[in-house]
Design an enzyme around this catalytic site. Sequence first.
Site, PDB file in Angstrom:
ATOM      1  CD  GLU A  12     174.169 113.212 118.637  1.00 39.48           C
ATOM      2  OE1 GLU A  12     173.848 112.919 117.477  1.00 39.48           O
ATOM      3  OE2 GLU A  12     175.356 113.329 119.007  1.00 39.48           O
ATOM      4  CG  ASP A  35     176.207 110.238 119.195  1.00 37.27           C
ATOM      5  OD1 ASP A  35     175.634 109.860 120.243  1.00 37.27           O
ATOM      6  OD2 ASP A  35     175.735 110.074 118.040  1.00 37.27           O
ATOM      7  CG  ASP A  59     180.478 111.847 116.352  1.00 40.96           C
ATOM      8  OD1 ASP A  59     179.897 112.872 116.777  1.00 40.96           O
ATOM      9  OD2 ASP A  59     179.853 110.938 115.772  1.00 40.96           O
ATOM     10  CD  GLU A  83     178.866 116.611 111.982  1.00 40.65           C
ATOM     11  OE1 GLU A  83     177.960 117.428 112.199  1.00 40.65           O
ATOM     12  OE2 GLU A  83     179.797 116.836 111.167  1.00 40.65           O
ATOM     13  CE1 TYR A 124     171.242 105.769 116.406  1.00 42.17           C
ATOM     14  CE2 TYR A 124     173.501 106.090 115.712  1.00 42.17           C
ATOM     15  CZ  TYR A 124     172.179 106.491 115.720  1.00 42.17           C
ATOM     16  OH  TYR A 124     171.815 107.608 115.040  1.00 42.17           O
ATOM     17  NE  ARG A 170     171.282 107.285 111.994  1.00 40.36           N
ATOM     18  CZ  ARG A 170     169.953 107.165 111.964  1.00 40.36           C
ATOM     19  NH1 ARG A 170     169.368 106.641 110.909  1.00 40.36           N
ATOM     20  NH2 ARG A 170     169.220 107.558 112.962  1.00 40.36           N
ATOM     21  CG  HIS A 201     177.204 105.157 118.105  1.00 37.57           C
ATOM     22  ND1 HIS A 201     177.472 105.980 117.035  1.00 37.57           N
ATOM     23  CD2 HIS A 201     176.292 105.795 118.853  1.00 37.57           C
ATOM     24  CE1 HIS A 201     176.754 107.074 117.153  1.00 37.57           C
ATOM     25  NE2 HIS A 201     176.029 106.997 118.254  1.00 37.57           N
TER      26      HIS A 201
END
Length: 781
Positions: free
Chosen positions: A9, A82, A84, A86, A289, A291, A334
């Site tokens: 991403e 990632d 998750d 999303e 990372y 976020r 993350h």
Amino acid sequence: MAKNLLIVESPAKAKTIEKILGEDFEVKSCYGHIRDLEKGDMGIDIKNNYKPRYIVPEDKEKVVKELKSLAKKSGEVWLATDEDREGEAISWHLCEVLGLDPVTTKRIVFHEITKPAIQSAVTKPRTVDMNLVNAQQARRILDRIVGFELSPVLWRKMSMKNNLSAGRVQSVAVRIIAEREREINAFVPVSSFKIEALFTAKDVSGKQVTFSAEGKKQASVENAEAFLTGCKGADYTVTDIQVKPGKKTPAAPFTTSTLQQEASRKLGYGVSRTMLLAQKLYESGKITYMRTDSVSLSETAMDAISSQISSQYGDRYKQSRKFKNKNESAQEAHEAIRPTYMDAMTVEDADCRRLYELIWKRTMASQMADAELEKTIAKIQISTNKEELTASGEVLKFDGFLKVYMEDRDEDEISEEDGQEGMLPPLAVQQKLPLKEMRAVERFTRPLPRYTEASLVKKLEELGIGRPSTYAPTISTILKRGYVEKRDKEGIKRDFRILLLKNNNVEKLVEQENTGAEKSKLFPTDLGLVVTDFLKQYFDDIMDYNFTARIEEEFDEVAQGKILWNKMIDDFYNPFKKDVDNTIENAERIKGERELGVDAASGKKVIARMGRYGPMVQIGDVNDEEKPRFAKLKNTQSIETISYDEAMELFRLPRNLGQFEDSDVVVNIGRFGPYIAHDKKFYSLGKEYDPYSITFDEATPIIVEKRAAKEERTIKIFEKEKIQLLRGPYGPYIKQGLRNYKLPKEKQENAADLSIEEVKAIIEEVKANPPKRVPRKKKSS
DNA sequence: CAGTGAGCGAGCTTCCGCTTGACTT
């Protein structure tokens, strides 16, 4: 053989991973989501089982095109978005767009960007988990439905038409702010008297020192006085001493939310600023990372931190810890936010450096030993009555992690009792203590403080509302919509009483303190208050603090394959749509009206309410023969709290201050704030002047100065064409109506010599080749 | 740029969650 293509991403991640994977892989980034629901007609076929209509947004076309052509040329395509909900959906959208089969395409995941993690991930690819993808689609579709059904309801029911919005996250965020404000407004402080005695004793070096002891709180001034009087002539004896060990434990490494909180408390950064600085640190490879909702550290990182602690502070300071996330909604795709390398690192920019140092310290402290304390509590007997005094002291025996870092607390977490506890001098049981003085100090209970940006994020996270990537944008949204304002509030002076027992005499004193002052806090506007009330009245379930948590459970069931996503959406949509239709049909327009009293002069009602242009006060009714009088509220005033007297004060504008250069000088408040009108021209009033009290002698110099400043900025005016040539901070430019046109470099030098023809040519030129801008949202067909 | 405050209706806005960069009066 063609290289394999691996898609992640974030572009910064792509670079790092490419280095780790070496020759066989080309690593590219898709920059987050590459498809979204179409805007028209909600982008959902409600009648066709809520079938979503996806498009590639304009600003993602380039990325998608590039990935497409790379995918064709490459060997195998690997999806490494990632881990998750999303991320899984992004992988699926990539399959759809790149023409890959989700049943066979290799999907890998890792939670940390380290060599072992990535190399091991490559050895065990899986495929896209369609259940998880469906959970994301359900999430996306539900949010679209809520936002795109609710916002239009507001457009219809609010008289203000400045693109209002509502949504699952933002509307609850505003509600939190609104409710805190009302709690504060309704709060009635209660006072009590804190008993504090000052004694002297010898410290270890034999020096006389003063220390304090506390007695039981007294509910009233009478009780306090009686207590102090009762202590007249008393002896004070130590009856008991207890020594207890204690400890303090370091906080977990940073997540997005805790980083925002600490940066706010320790550095005074707003959440957007923190995220911007963190982004810079991330892009320059200095931190992981930013976020994330995870508090875990990779094994490699733990080793590096551990050896850094050993070499810098010694093994005694080392304590390996694994933190677990308390938050159930965390998805932990993350690591925690930490420095990529623990050894000395220089950060140029001062703001970035402060944030980096905070992250470094927090990370170090999280793997350091507990701080060890010794707490001493001494009981002191009063010979003349049964009450006891308590003296307590704390000594730090071993600093441990405190050597590096201590987490700050929010105002609402600090109780009166845990002020700074100093050291007590050595005391012995049966020791007699000489009293210096004893005082009873009046203390008032306080309401909870207003939210800061960061403490709102904390609250949202506790409720499981919003995600690390949206905390900062959500706050920007509610500020931009005018539901909430960030500002300071001056405190008010308040008297408090002190009773002082000294030399066997009780004396009464009154002192003043400042209370209720707030800095950089979130206040609801009247708009925010009335919209919140409206939504609560008609959409109780959406506004419920547990709504998100409830639907998250259902998303989880979708992710586990227990229920079908369209069934879940259908169960939500039908009753919700009914509420929407009912509200549009039956709800009255939102006014937020409040009666303040009756105007003595006219005998008419004075009301405060929302008008077309914001909160206002009004004398009389629109149905009266005579037109009502109107005045706008000041921006620190609120419909809910404005008094009759304050309202009447507002009707003192406009004020005519007198004649200057044969024209009236009139002060008023307009669309853009307070101004002076003079000779058909307008001059803004700065914050240092109050339009209600500014005098003629203060106003005229402003006119003269501002007039001169304007002339200074003007290079040339083409009266007839209504075109101005002006000087701005970015160089000379042309102003025609509301639009500005920058002069080309070669014409900037002699701007004053330009003719009207040349100016017009420049305008045409700029219009034909507009300067590059952020792509504007276009209506999708 | 510095009015207004009622209601109608054209044509517009709007959500949350992933990611960065290009622009400024």
